[in-house]
Design a protein around this motif. Structure first.
Motif, PDB file in Angstrom:
ATOM      1  N   ALA A 149      41.557  37.245  38.564  1.00  0.00           N
ATOM      2  CA  ALA A 149      40.574  38.237  39.029  1.00  0.00           C
ATOM      3  C   ALA A 149      39.200  37.598  39.177  1.00  0.00           C
ATOM      4  O   ALA A 149      38.461  37.891  40.118  1.00  0.00           O
ATOM      5  CB  ALA A 149      40.525  39.412  38.044  1.00  0.00           C
TER       6      ALA A 149
ATOM      7  N   VAL B 249      39.002  51.368  37.578  1.00  0.00           N
ATOM      8  CA  VAL B 249      38.903  49.953  37.211  1.00  0.00           C
ATOM      9  C   VAL B 249      37.448  49.557  36.946  1.00  0.00           C
ATOM     10  O   VAL B 249      37.178  48.591  36.246  1.00  0.00           O
ATOM     11  CB  VAL B 249      39.506  49.004  38.279  1.00  0.00           C
ATOM     12  CG1 VAL B 249      40.961  49.336  38.518  1.00  0.00           C
ATOM     13  CG2 VAL B 249      38.741  49.061  39.582  1.00  0.00           C
TER      14      VAL B 249
ATOM     15  N   ALA C 276      36.357  49.114  42.593  1.00  0.00           N
ATOM     16  CA  ALA C 276      35.222  49.338  41.707  1.00  0.00           C
ATOM     17  C   ALA C 276      34.052  49.968  42.459  1.00  0.00           C
ATOM     18  O   ALA C 276      33.011  50.245  41.881  1.00  0.00           O
ATOM     19  CB  ALA C 276      34.791  48.011  41.067  1.00  0.00           C
TER      20      ALA C 276
ATOM     21  N   THR D 173      41.663  44.084  45.013  1.00  0.00           N
ATOM     22  CA  THR D 173      40.288  43.896  44.552  1.00  0.00           C
ATOM     23  C   THR D 173      40.287  43.178  43.204  1.00  0.00           C
ATOM     24  O   THR D 173      41.244  43.264  42.437  1.00  0.00           O
ATOM     25  CB  THR D 173      39.599  45.260  44.346  1.00  0.00           C
ATOM     26  OG1 THR D 173      40.307  45.967  43.315  1.00  0.00           O
ATOM     27  CG2 THR D 173      39.601  46.079  45.610  1.00  0.00           C
ATOM     28  N   PRO D 174      39.183  42.452  42.916  1.00  0.00           N
ATOM     29  CA  PRO D 174      39.092  41.788  41.612  1.00  0.00           C
ATOM     30  C   PRO D 174      39.193  42.788  40.463  1.00  0.00           C
ATOM     31  O   PRO D 174      39.771  42.480  39.423  1.00  0.00           O
ATOM     32  CB  PRO D 174      37.706  41.148  41.618  1.00  0.00           C
ATOM     33  CG  PRO D 174      37.179  41.258  42.987  1.00  0.00           C
ATOM     34  CD  PRO D 174      38.003  42.233  43.764  1.00  0.00           C
ATOM     35  N   GLY D 175      38.647  43.981  40.671  1.00  0.00           N
ATOM     36  CA  GLY D 175      38.691  44.979  39.613  1.00  0.00           C
ATOM     37  C   GLY D 175      40.113  45.367  39.262  1.00  0.00           C
ATOM     38  O   GLY D 175      40.487  45.457  38.090  1.00  0.00           O
TER      39      GLY D 175
ATOM     40  N   LYS E 192      42.838  43.591  39.969  1.00  0.00           N
ATOM     41  CA  LYS E 192      43.542  42.411  39.424  1.00  0.00           C
ATOM     42  C   LYS E 192      43.172  42.231  37.957  1.00  0.00           C
ATOM     43  O   LYS E 192      44.019  41.935  37.110  1.00  0.00           O
ATOM     44  CB  LYS E 192      43.177  41.159  40.237  1.00  0.00           C
ATOM     45  CG  LYS E 192      43.898  39.884  39.794  1.00  0.00           C
ATOM     46  CD  LYS E 192      45.393  39.908  40.105  1.00  0.00           C
ATOM     47  CE  LYS E 192      46.226  39.029  39.200  1.00  0.00           C
ATOM     48  NZ  LYS E 192      45.925  37.623  39.203  1.00  0.00           N
ATOM     49  N   SER E 193      41.908  42.441  37.664  1.00  0.00           N
ATOM     50  CA  SER E 193      41.431  42.294  36.290  1.00  0.00           C
ATOM     51  C   SER E 193      42.132  43.280  35.355  1.00  0.00           C
ATOM     52  O   SER E 193      42.586  42.921  34.258  1.00  0.00           O
ATOM     53  CB  SER E 193      39.917  42.508  36.266  1.00  0.00           C
ATOM     54  OG  SER E 193      39.452  42.613  34.962  1.00  0.00           O
TER      55      SER E 193
ATOM     56  N   MET F 178      31.123  42.175  38.069  1.00  0.00           N
ATOM     57  CA  MET F 178      32.310  42.586  38.819  1.00  0.00           C
ATOM     58  C   MET F 178      31.895  43.087  40.197  1.00  0.00           C
ATOM     59  O   MET F 178      30.987  43.908  40.319  1.00  0.00           O
ATOM     60  CB  MET F 178      33.101  43.678  38.090  1.00  0.00           C
ATOM     61  CG  MET F 178      34.457  43.937  38.752  1.00  0.00           C
ATOM     62  SD  MET F 178      35.328  45.385  38.128  1.00  0.00           S
ATOM     63  CE  MET F 178      36.000  44.769  36.604  1.00  0.00           C
TER      64      MET F 178
ATOM     65  N   LEU G 259      36.087  48.926  33.298  1.00  0.00           N
ATOM     66  CA  LEU G 259      36.607  47.871  32.428  1.00  0.00           C
ATOM     67  C   LEU G 259      35.863  46.562  32.658  1.00  0.00           C
ATOM     68  O   LEU G 259      35.372  46.311  33.744  1.00  0.00           O
ATOM     69  CB  LEU G 259      38.093  47.645  32.734  1.00  0.00           C
ATOM     70  CG  LEU G 259      39.030  48.807  32.441  1.00  0.00           C
ATOM     71  CD1 LEU G 259      40.416  48.475  32.936  1.00  0.00           C
ATOM     72  CD2 LEU G 259      39.062  49.105  30.954  1.00  0.00           C
ATOM     73  N   PRO G 260      35.824  45.712  31.615  1.00  0.00           N
ATOM     74  CA  PRO G 260      35.208  44.392  31.815  1.00  0.00           C
ATOM     75  C   PRO G 260      36.125  43.502  32.652  1.00  0.00           C
ATOM     76  O   PRO G 260      37.328  43.732  32.709  1.00  0.00           O
ATOM     77  CB  PRO G 260      35.101  43.849  30.389  1.00  0.00           C
ATOM     78  CG  PRO G 260      36.178  44.557  29.623  1.00  0.00           C
ATOM     79  CD  PRO G 260      36.311  45.912  30.249  1.00  0.00           C
ATOM     80  N   LEU G 261      35.542  42.509  33.305  1.00  0.00           N
ATOM     81  CA  LEU G 261      36.340  41.547  34.063  1.00  0.00           C
ATOM     82  C   LEU G 261      37.150  40.709  33.080  1.00  0.00           C
ATOM     83  O   LEU G 261      36.623  40.246  32.061  1.00  0.00           O
ATOM     84  CB  LEU G 261      35.418  40.659  34.902  1.00  0.00           C
ATOM     85  CG  LEU G 261      36.087  39.815  35.987  1.00  0.00           C
ATOM     86  CD1 LEU G 261      36.663  40.688  37.094  1.00  0.00           C
ATOM     87  CD2 LEU G 261      35.111  38.823  36.581  1.00  0.00           C
TER      88      LEU G 261
END
Lengths: 426, 203
Positions: free
Chosen positions: B83, A38, A10, A81-83, A85-86, B44, A41-43
């Motif tokens: 996430a 990514v 992100a 990254t969380p992005g 994965k989300s 995020m 997009l929202p988490l």
């Protein structure tokens, strides 16, 4: 071949984005790569389901349409990254577009490890039942020390890295065709109704489509605005007359077919007999099956179904019109603001005057007996090499001007060496 | 009495991981205070170029810094931690290092039979990364499978064997917190290594 590239970070500045941009550019003759971010997009939140949002639905459609997906992952704290994965969580919650989709994992990082751990996690994630993607085994592409990897033009500096990436992508293209054989029914697209017996939201009901006076009869139903009435557009305001003037001034014949396969419009500038495609005002409103001879129907159906399914964004067909002309019928898929297929813009253009003008202005010449002027010129322009047309034939095999016709065969014949060579070395 | 933070490892409104931590909070109230920490509504993580972190993050970091230990109860999505949890951990290791050498106990609950086993395995690797560098309690896997049926209406764990196992692991964790305090020889070096882990200076 259409591929989707997911930028797995992100961050505003991402070398993974740069890597995908490089792949997009370098392999433009082999496949179309569309990049997805990514960060747009929202988490993921299971208690706030946004599967139906435009952003997720667009993504869903793009993944479903793609022949394969390349994921470029960054590595944060030994994982993805969380992005990223989300994004995968959204695509495995209520919808599962990645199921059976061939996926290539690549990644770059600032240090030696080059996302090795993140890539292993990502493989496990892609294998989970809700995702069920088919990640290509082996061929790990880790780009470490990425700050040194690209030159000022965004090209990979190291020859071996380039060769290895090329071999990896060649294999991935073969992998896609192998994986598609696992599910033979996948590529069967629904049949197209050239008689337009269905309807779409904008279809004008209860008017005989094949009537010679469809326009007048349909107008009596819906009372369209005309003349000096203003219409607001994206972006601007014009009167209907001005829109007409604009469309008539276009240096090509343009035709609008809606999502129901009904012929709704053409820019009427010439008598039918003087047009490349002999459109007549009384044909407007007809199902397109009535506008094409029966022998062509199968081909027309094939093209429309691929445009509708997004297998193609556009289709280009040269049609001979005698010497001194290079006339191409172009079929460009149209989409509404939500990304849904809404019809076709067919524009018929004689490219010859454009080519002549270009050669005259630049002093360049077409060389080589069989240079395909149209595809060569347009493709080369997109990679910003002004001298491409004349010198292209000497370029290396990633940039052959005849890519659309012969290159793929040629490359696949050469490739076995390249692949085994690269994998042994690395 | 020891002060612990219990991180609810999902942003879902209804979570059996939250329920598990609430159970522990109550069940172990004589041994420790457990303050629950939520990871909902965090932005995020996007590797911002500014040094200034969101206030909510610095508040969370301060609480973790002050705690004797942390319990993370993770959900499992797609064989890995949500996430939302990765997001919280990325924020909590970006130019701040509250987890370095912090004793951490990992638990997890899932609707299926496997009880977040794979998410926990990945989470342990994550917590081992240089900027987190938590002191993860070894050999202490607590998996709560079929978690939708695991609790009574008033939030008690139904199964006595499960409670017994959790009590054992929690008693060990309290001991581990004490032991961890003695394992401080490398702490200064670890903090420095975390702080030196500069994205822009990595060779």
């Amino acid at each position: 071949m259409k591929l989707l590239g997911i930028v797995g970070s992100a961050a505003e500045e991402s070398y993974n984005r740069q890597l995908l941009q490089y792949i997009e550019k370098e392999f433009a003759t082999k496949f179309d790569l569309e990049l997805i971010e990514v960060k747009d997009l929202p988490l993921f939140d299971e208690s706030n389901d946004q599967t139906e949002s435009v952003a997720i639905q667009n993504l869903n459609r793009k993944v479903l349409r793609a022949d394969g997906v390349i994921i470029a992952t960054a590595e944060h704290n030994h994982t993805i990254t969380p992005g990223l994965k989300s994004l995968i969580e959204w695509l495995s919650f209520k919808i599962h577009p990645l199921a059976n989709k061939p996926v290539l994992i690549v990644g770059c990082s600032f240090y030696d490890q080059g996302t090795s751990r993140a890539q292993l996690h990502l493989r496990q994630i892609l294998e989970s039942p809700g995702v069920n993607a088919i990640a290509m085994p082996g061929n790990e592409f880790l780009l470490g020390n990425v700050k040194e990897a690209f030159d000022e033009f965004g090209n990979l500096k190291d020859d071996k890295t380039r060769t290895f990436l090329q071999a990896t992508l060649q294999k991935f293209m073969k992998f896609i065709s192998v994986v598609s054989k696992l599910d033979e029914t996948k590529d069967q697209l629904p049949d197209e109704d050239l008689q337009a017996r269905g309807s779409v939201a904008t279809t004008i009901p209860d008017v005989d489509m094949s009537s010679d006076h469809w326009v007048e009869e349909a107008a009596a139903k819906v009372h369209p605005v005309k003349g000096d009435t203003y219409v607001q557009l994206d972006h601007g305001i014009l009167t209907v007359d001005q829109i007409d003037e604009l469309l008539k001034s276009m240096p090509f014949e343009i035709t609008f077919v809606d999502g129901n396969n009904q012929f709704l419009y053409f820019n009427h500038t010439e008598d039918s007999k003087n047009m490349f495609a002999h459109r007549k005002p009384e044909q407007v409103g007809n199902p397109i099956g009535n506008c094409h001879p029966a022998r062509t129907h199968e081909h027309v159906k094939q093209v429309i179904s691929m445009l509708r399914a997004g297998k193609l964004d556009s289709f280009h067909m040269p049609v001979p019109h005698g010497p001194g002309k290079y006339v191409v019928h172009n079929y460009q898929a149209l989409h509404d603001t939500d990304g849904n297929y809404s019809g076709i813009n067919e524009y018929i253009l004689d490219f010859q005057p454009i080519i002549d003008w270009y050669l005259k202005k630049t002093g360049k010449q077409l060389v080589g007996g069989k240079v395909d002027a149209v595809s060569g010129a347009s493709k080369k322009d997109t990679v910003e090499k002004p001298d491409a047309v004349s010198s292209a034939s000497k370029k290396d095999d990633t940039e052959k001007p005849d890519a659309t016709s012969g290159a793929s065969e040629k490359v696949s014949r050469q490739q076995p060496d390249a692949i085994s060579g690269a994998s042994e070395k690395d | 009495m020891k002060k612990l933070i219990g991180i609810v490892g999902t942003n879902a409104a209804n979570s059996t991981n939250r329920q598990l931590l609430q159970f522990m909070q109550k069940h172990f109230q004589k041994d420790a205070t457990i303050e629950l920490m939520e990871i909902q509504n965090l932005p995020m993580f996007n590797k911002p170029t500014t040094d200034k972190l969101p206030e909510i993050i610095t508040e969370m970091a301060a609480k973790i810094e002050a705690a004797d230990g942390v319990i993370i109860s993770t959900a499992e999505y797609d064989h890995s931690a949500p996430a939302a949890l990765l997001n919280a951990l990325d924020w909590l290791s970006y130019n701040i290092y509250p987890f370095v050498d912090k004793p951490v106990m990992v638990t997890g609950a899932s609707y299926g039979a496997l009880g977040s086993s794979r998410a926990q395995a990945q989470l342990r690797q994550v917590l081992d990364a240089p900027e987190l560098h938590a002191m993860i309690m070894p050999s202490s896997e607590f998996l709560l499978g079929n978690s939708l049926n695991a609790f009574t209406e008033d939030g008690q764990l139904k199964d006595a064997t499960t409670i017994e196992k959790l009590e054992g692991i929690f008693a060990d964790f309290l001991l581990f917190v004490d032991i961890a305090k003695q394992l401080k020889n490398a702490h200064a070096a670890n903090k420095k290594a975390a702080a030196d882990f500069d994205w822009d200076k990595i060779k």
